[in-house]
Scaffold this active site. Structure first.
Site, short mmCIF file in Angstrom:
data_model
loop_
_atom_site.label_atom_id
_atom_site.label_comp_id
_atom_site.label_asym_id
_atom_site.label_seq_id
_atom_site.Cartn_x
_atom_site.Cartn_y
_atom_site.Cartn_z
N GLN A 289 4.16 -2.23 -1.06
CA GLN A 289 4.21 -3.36 -0.14
C GLN A 289 5.35 -3.21 0.87
OE1 GLN A 289 4.71 -6.53 -3.05
NE2 GLN A 289 6.00 -5.13 -4.20
N ASP B 35 13.26 -9.53 -8.72
CA ASP B 35 14.55 -9.94 -8.17
C ASP B 35 15.56 -10.27 -9.26
OD1 ASP B 35 14.26 -12.81 -8.92
OD2 ASP B 35 12.79 -12.89 -7.32
N GLU C 112 7.44 -4.89 -14.24
CA GLU C 112 7.44 -5.00 -12.78
C GLU C 112 6.73 -3.78 -12.21
OE1 GLU C 112 7.63 -5.44 -9.00
OE2 GLU C 112 8.57 -7.07 -10.14
N ASP D 151 1.81 -1.69 -14.00
CA ASP D 151 0.92 -2.76 -13.55
C ASP D 151 0.82 -3.81 -14.65
OD1 ASP D 151 -2.20 -3.69 -13.79
OD2 ASP D 151 -1.49 -3.66 -11.72
N GLY D 152 1.04 -5.08 -14.31
CA GLY D 152 1.06 -6.14 -15.30
C GLY D 152 -0.24 -6.30 -16.06
N ASP E 211 5.91 -14.29 -13.10
CA ASP E 211 6.62 -14.55 -11.85
C ASP E 211 5.99 -13.69 -10.77
OD1 ASP E 211 8.40 -15.15 -9.86
OD2 ASP E 211 10.08 -14.04 -10.71
N THR F 103 3.74 -12.87 -7.11
CA THR F 103 3.64 -13.25 -5.72
C THR F 103 2.36 -14.06 -5.53
OG1 THR F 103 2.49 -11.19 -5.20
CG2 THR F 103 4.89 -11.17 -5.00
N ASP F 104 2.07 -14.45 -4.30
CA ASP F 104 0.81 -15.15 -4.04
C ASP F 104 -0.36 -14.19 -4.26
OD1 ASP F 104 1.33 -17.98 -2.81
OD2 ASP F 104 2.89 -16.68 -1.98
#
Length: 291
Positions: A33, A88, A108, A140-141, A161, A163-164
């Protein structure tokens, strides 16, 4: 006329918000990303991924405290926690405040997010990655939750947690992901996840009801007002088979909070209890989706 540099968020079609870029700290295209970290005169350091603001120094504590302390204190006996996303380090920081937590596994997908946030947003993690209770997995989750050995990987609380639901985060709103999380929960385990701002993203609430509701018997949402995530309250998905956890009396939450010894800036036991009271339009969307 002087025109300062600005960052325009592109999450919604036809609506957006701008932030002045007072100092551009870092920008790159990672393996997964586009990432930018910059300073803003009001919000401090900010990070955005693929055009969407993810976190700011000014108000991150609201999001991270509510996504962490609500499920942990509602459960009451958390020993093992799984974090999906959260590069983060803010969720990790809050989880590790709970000394009763013995193990934290964090998955993550993007190593660069972890590395860059440790460098440019160090107050988010506050050294949490160096805690011996932490195992960091770069994966990958969805793959992790569906392939992990359940014999040694059951968790009392799972925190997504994410992202959109665009880009790398889209799969973390899928039935496949929810199914994998359920298989890793202990019998009274609790799953929570960021679920967007319902005034603008009400379809995400409905989608979560359809998909997560297939795997847990108590599906609900709770909320918090995070200024960066504009247009009203943010909802957090809540899924468990432990029907008592959502209805813990205030006096018991207060006792658990006091015993935990954690410090907070937003979370209180009273806020915890009140967070499950939702506006009518969200209740209606949930009811219609369940019906």
């Amino acid at each position: 006329m002087y025109c300062e540099e600005t960052y325009q968020e592109t999450l919604y079609s036809g609506y957006g918000q701008n932030f002045s870029i007072d100092r551009r700290l870092f920008e790159t295209k990672t393996e997964h990303q586009h990432l930018i970290i910059f300073e803003n005169r009001f919000f401090g350091r900010m990070m955005a991924l693929d055009g969407v603001i993810q976190t700011t120094e000014k108000d991150e504590f609201i999001y991270h405290e509510m996504l962490t302390h609500v499920p942990i204190l509602a459960h009451g006996q958390v020993k093992r926690v799984l974090i999906i996303g959260g590069g983060d380090g803010g969720i990790l920081r809050e989880v590790l405040q709970h000394t009763a937590v013995k193990e934290v596994c964090m998955v993550e997908i993007d190593q660069a997010v972890v590395d860059l946030c440790r460098q440019w947003l160090p107050n988010h993690s506050c050294g949490a990655y160096d805690d011996p209770r932490v195992t960091l997995v770069i994966d990958d989750g969805v793959r992790f939750v569906n392939n992990a050995d359940t014999a040694g990987n059951r968790f009392d609380v799972i925190i997504s947690d994410c992202t959109d639901p665009i880009g790398p985060g889209e799969v973390l709103f899928s039935s496949e992901f929810y199914r994998g999380c359920k298989r890793l929960l202990t019998n009274k385990g609790i799953f929570v996840a960021q679920n967007g701002v319902p005034f603008m993203q009400l379809d995400e609430v409905k989608t979560t009801v359809h998909r997560l509701g297939s795997y847990v018997s108590d599906l609900h949402f709770y909320s918090a007002a995070v200024p960066t995530y504009t247009c009203g309250i943010m909802t957090f998905a809540w899924g468990t088979d432990n029907h008592e956890a959502r209805h813990i009396p205030l006096v018991d939450i207060e006792a658990r909070f006091a015993l935990s010894g954690i410090t907070t800036r937003y979370y209180t036991p009273a806020v915890h209890q009140a967070a499950f009271a939702l506006p009518r339009y969200i209740e209606t969307a949930i009811a219609e989706s369940m019906g």
